[in-house]
Design a protein around this motif. Structure first.
Motif, PDB file in Angstrom:
ATOM      1  N   TRP A 116      29.623  46.398  32.068  1.00 26.27           N
ATOM      2  CA  TRP A 116      29.104  45.676  33.245  1.00 26.27           C
ATOM      3  C   TRP A 116      29.197  44.154  33.104  1.00 26.27           C
ATOM      4  CZ3 TRP A 116      23.795  43.476  34.019  1.00 26.27           C
ATOM      5  CH2 TRP A 116      23.111  43.306  32.825  1.00 26.27           C
ATOM      6  N   THR A 117      29.500  43.689  31.875  1.00 23.88           N
ATOM      7  CA  THR A 117      29.612  42.241  31.702  1.00 23.88           C
ATOM      8  C   THR A 117      31.062  41.751  31.820  1.00 23.88           C
ATOM      9  OG1 THR A 117      29.700  42.618  29.331  1.00 23.88           O
ATOM     10  CG2 THR A 117      27.565  42.040  30.217  1.00 23.88           C
ATOM     11  N   LEU A 118      31.987  42.680  32.101  1.00 22.07           N
ATOM     12  CA  LEU A 118      33.404  42.276  32.224  1.00 22.07           C
ATOM     13  C   LEU A 118      33.609  41.400  33.459  1.00 22.07           C
ATOM     14  CD1 LEU A 118      35.547  45.517  31.625  1.00 22.07           C
ATOM     15  CD2 LEU A 118      35.669  43.386  30.313  1.00 22.07           C
ATOM     16  N   PRO A 119      34.475  40.375  33.368  1.00 19.70           N
ATOM     17  CA  PRO A 119      34.824  39.638  34.576  1.00 19.70           C
ATOM     18  C   PRO A 119      35.417  40.598  35.606  1.00 19.70           C
ATOM     19  CG  PRO A 119      35.650  38.511  32.619  1.00 19.70           C
ATOM     20  CD  PRO A 119      35.123  39.841  32.158  1.00 19.70           C
ATOM     21  N   GLY A 120      34.991  40.466  36.842  1.00 16.35           N
ATOM     22  CA  GLY A 120      35.448  41.377  37.896  1.00 16.35           C
ATOM     23  C   GLY A 120      34.343  42.342  38.316  1.00 16.35           C
ATOM     24  N   VAL A 121      33.320  42.472  37.439  1.00 15.52           N
ATOM     25  CA  VAL A 121      32.173  43.313  37.812  1.00 15.52           C
ATOM     26  C   VAL A 121      31.071  42.375  38.311  1.00 15.52           C
ATOM     27  CG1 VAL A 121      30.499  45.024  37.015  1.00 15.52           C
ATOM     28  CG2 VAL A 121      32.767  44.928  35.966  1.00 15.52           C
ATOM     29  N   THR A 122      30.587  42.641  39.491  1.00 17.23           N
ATOM     30  CA  THR A 122      29.504  41.811  40.047  1.00 17.23           C
ATOM     31  C   THR A 122      28.445  42.731  40.621  1.00 17.23           C
ATOM     32  OG1 THR A 122      30.445  41.812  42.264  1.00 17.23           O
ATOM     33  CG2 THR A 122      31.127  40.002  40.827  1.00 17.23           C
ATOM     34  N   CYS A 123      27.316  42.141  41.031  1.00 20.25           N
ATOM     35  CA  CYS A 123      26.401  42.958  41.801  1.00 20.25           C
ATOM     36  C   CYS A 123      26.934  43.003  43.239  1.00 20.25           C
ATOM     37  CB  CYS A 123      24.961  42.466  41.714  1.00 20.25           C
ATOM     38  SG  CYS A 123      24.734  40.741  41.552  1.00 20.25           S
ATOM     39  N   ALA A 124      26.424  43.960  44.018  1.00 20.22           N
ATOM     40  CA  ALA A 124      27.014  44.208  45.335  1.00 20.22           C
ATOM     41  C   ALA A 124      26.879  42.968  46.238  1.00 20.22           C
ATOM     42  CB  ALA A 124      26.360  45.425  45.971  1.00 20.22           C
ATOM     43  N   GLY A 125      25.660  42.491  46.382  1.00 17.18           N
ATOM     44  CA  GLY A 125      25.432  41.303  47.219  1.00 17.18           C
ATOM     45  C   GLY A 125      26.098  40.082  46.608  1.00 17.18           C
ATOM     46  N   GLY A 126      26.261  40.101  45.287  1.00 18.89           N
ATOM     47  CA  GLY A 126      26.916  38.983  44.604  1.00 18.89           C
ATOM     48  C   GLY A 126      28.354  38.850  45.064  1.00 18.89           C
TER      49      GLY A 126
END
Ligand code: FAD
Length: 457
Positions: A116-126
């Motif tokens: 979950w800390t990989l670049p490209g993974v964000t929170c939904a609203g993020g």
């Protein structure tokens, strides 16, 4: 004119509060750390708004000379009794307050899973906020996963901006979703219509119900997402993974005033008053419920701060919005099965790189923090605190002042002002004493001219 009512946060709740408070001529100071009003849902400022409610509130506020809009100012700490310390791009300032309405909104609940800390993974609203802020997603492959109605809104934004939706993966199963739909049909037809409209904008997107995220993978950045759906593992190649597991009220500002908090939200009475005299709260900070609840509560809080009683209609609208909030909370509370996403090697505190295996043996947040440094990084437990509350049942960590990171110069301001005040007071006192002494000597000299003259200065 009386001291202004200070409205903290210019999202739907803050805009409604400022409008209601200022309608009767009450001075209002509306403050937000963003440069444009609108909060989360109306992000991007007035030129982008399609919702007529946003435009109506803002037009009314701009037409009132007794309303002041302070943009780009973040409240970071108290500055003595009944004053706030704010940080802006140009420096810091101290704002005294008499009546305040806290409309600080919510943040997303982030739950850890491998990768979950990989670049490209964000929170939904993020991801939605990044897109609204101008990040291009045209042609990019996006997976939206997690649980709750925000996923639909985010997916719609992705599609609107040319992103390719690989899948929308909802953790709740078809049965749960059907029951939610039936409850909407029964008592919240407007909301049902909104969801159907959103669903229509997402026609053709694979909608995986009862799907769980297993991991995000890639070397250096996200390349694929592993999901479990209908008992089988699936790997979906993608450029972005937007994961949402719900929202959690932002409590920093309420904490700063010392307002009572219960079950992770600011405690308010039927007039939106908090436990602290002169402080009201409205919107997501008092419980997650969406824009209608935020608007209704903001209006009641604004009227209260201006000394005006709400009308029956206001209370009815809020009651309906709160009923929807209760329904949302029941229908989309994160299921305990989501805990299985977090494996022993998963990073939970991403500021200090603390993995689940190091946290799990602890009995509570305090011990975990002392032994592992979890929650001691820049976010001060804002992210991992809620995650640990969900994973281990620990009470989220209390917030310390300043409630947001601030520069040393900002934090030094209240002390510098106190020193300047003390210096000014000492100077004034010395001057007064010298004057009094001069007067005494003059009087003495007049009464006794036979005495030798004294140097008095
Ligand atoms: C990331 C995200 C995306 C969302 N997207 C949608 C969506 O697409 N559709 C939808 O229906 N709902 C969405 N929501 C839910 C939405 O937040 C609510 O429905 C509604 O906006 C709540 O209004 P509010 O006024 O309570 O809070 P918000 O709209 O969150 O407004 C709070 C405001 O307070 C300000 N603030 C907070 N702390 C400080 C401080 N210390 N100093 C100064 N200012 C401060 C913030 O900058 C913000 O502008 C989203 C929520 C989040 C968290």
């Amino acid at each position: 004119m009386s001291a202004p009512v200070i409205v903290l946060g210019a999202g739907p709740a803050g805009l409604a509060a400022a409008e209601a408070a200022s309608a009767s001529g009450q001075a209002v100071l509306l403050v937000d750390e963003n440069n444009a009003p609108g909060g989360q849902i109306w992000r991007g400022g007035p030129q982008r708004w399609r919702d007529t409610r946003a435009a109506g509130l803002w037009t009314a506020l701009r037409a009132r000379p007794h309303v002041t809009w302070m943009a780009g100012a973040r409240v970071v700490a108290p500055a003595g009794a009944r004053a706030l310390l704010l940080e802006t791009a140009d420096g810091a300032l101290i704002q005294p307050w008499d009546k305040v309405i806290v409309c600080s909104g919510a943040r997303e609940l982030l739950l850890p899973f491998p990768g979950w800390t990989l670049p490209g993974v964000t929170c939904a609203g993020g991801l939605q906020a990044l897109i609204k802020g101008g990040m291009p997603v045209a042609g990019k492959r996006v997976v939206v996963a997690g649980t709750g109605p925000l996923l639909l809104a985010v997916a719609a934004t992705v599609r609107e901006h040319g992103g390719v939706l690989v899948a929308l993966a909802e953790h709740r199963d078809s049965g749960d979703l059907a029951r939610f739909g039936a409850r909407l049909a029964l008592s919240h037809r407007g909301k049902l219509l909104q969801s159907l409209q959103l669903a229509a904008r997402l026609r053709g997107v694979p909608y995986l119900r009862g799907a769980g995220v297993l991991a995000a993978e890639g070397s250096g950045r996200l390349e694929r997402v592993l999901l479990r759906h209908r008992g089988r593992e699936q790997a979906l190649d993608c450029d972005f993974l937007a994961c949402g597991f719900g929202l959690t009220p932002s409590l920093e500002l309420a904490t700063l005033f010392g307002c009572a908090v219960e079950q992770g939200r600011v405690l308010v009475d039927c007039a939106q008053r908090t436990s602290v005299q002169g402080v009201w709260a409205a919107g997501e900070s008092t419980g997650i419920g969406g824009v209608d609840k935020a608007l209704a509560e903001g209006r009641i809080a604004g009227l209260g701060a201006a000394g005006v009683a709400p009308q029956t209609k206001d209370l009815r609208v809020r009651g309906k919005a709160q009923a929807f909030a209760d329904l949302l909370a029941q229908a989309f509370a994160p299921l305990p099965s989501l805990r299985a996403m977090c494996t022993d090697a998963t990073i939970v505190c991403r500021c200090e790189d603390v993995v689940a295996a190091d946290l799990a043996p602890h009995a509570g947040w305090r011990s975990a923090k002392l032994q592992t440094r979890a929650g001691m990084g820049p976010c001060q437990g804002r992210v991992c605190g809620s995650a640990c509350a969900f994973l281990y049942g620990w009470e989220a960590p209390g917030l310390r002042q300043p409630v947001f990171p601030a520069s040393a110069a900002t934090l030094a301001l209240p002390q510098a002002e106190t020193q300047a005040e003390t210096q000014a007071e000492t100077q004034a006192q010395t001057q007064a004493e010298t004057q009094a002494q001069t007067q005494r000597v003059d009087t003495l000299a007049r009464a006794h001219p036979e005495l030798p003259q004294q140097q008095t200065n």
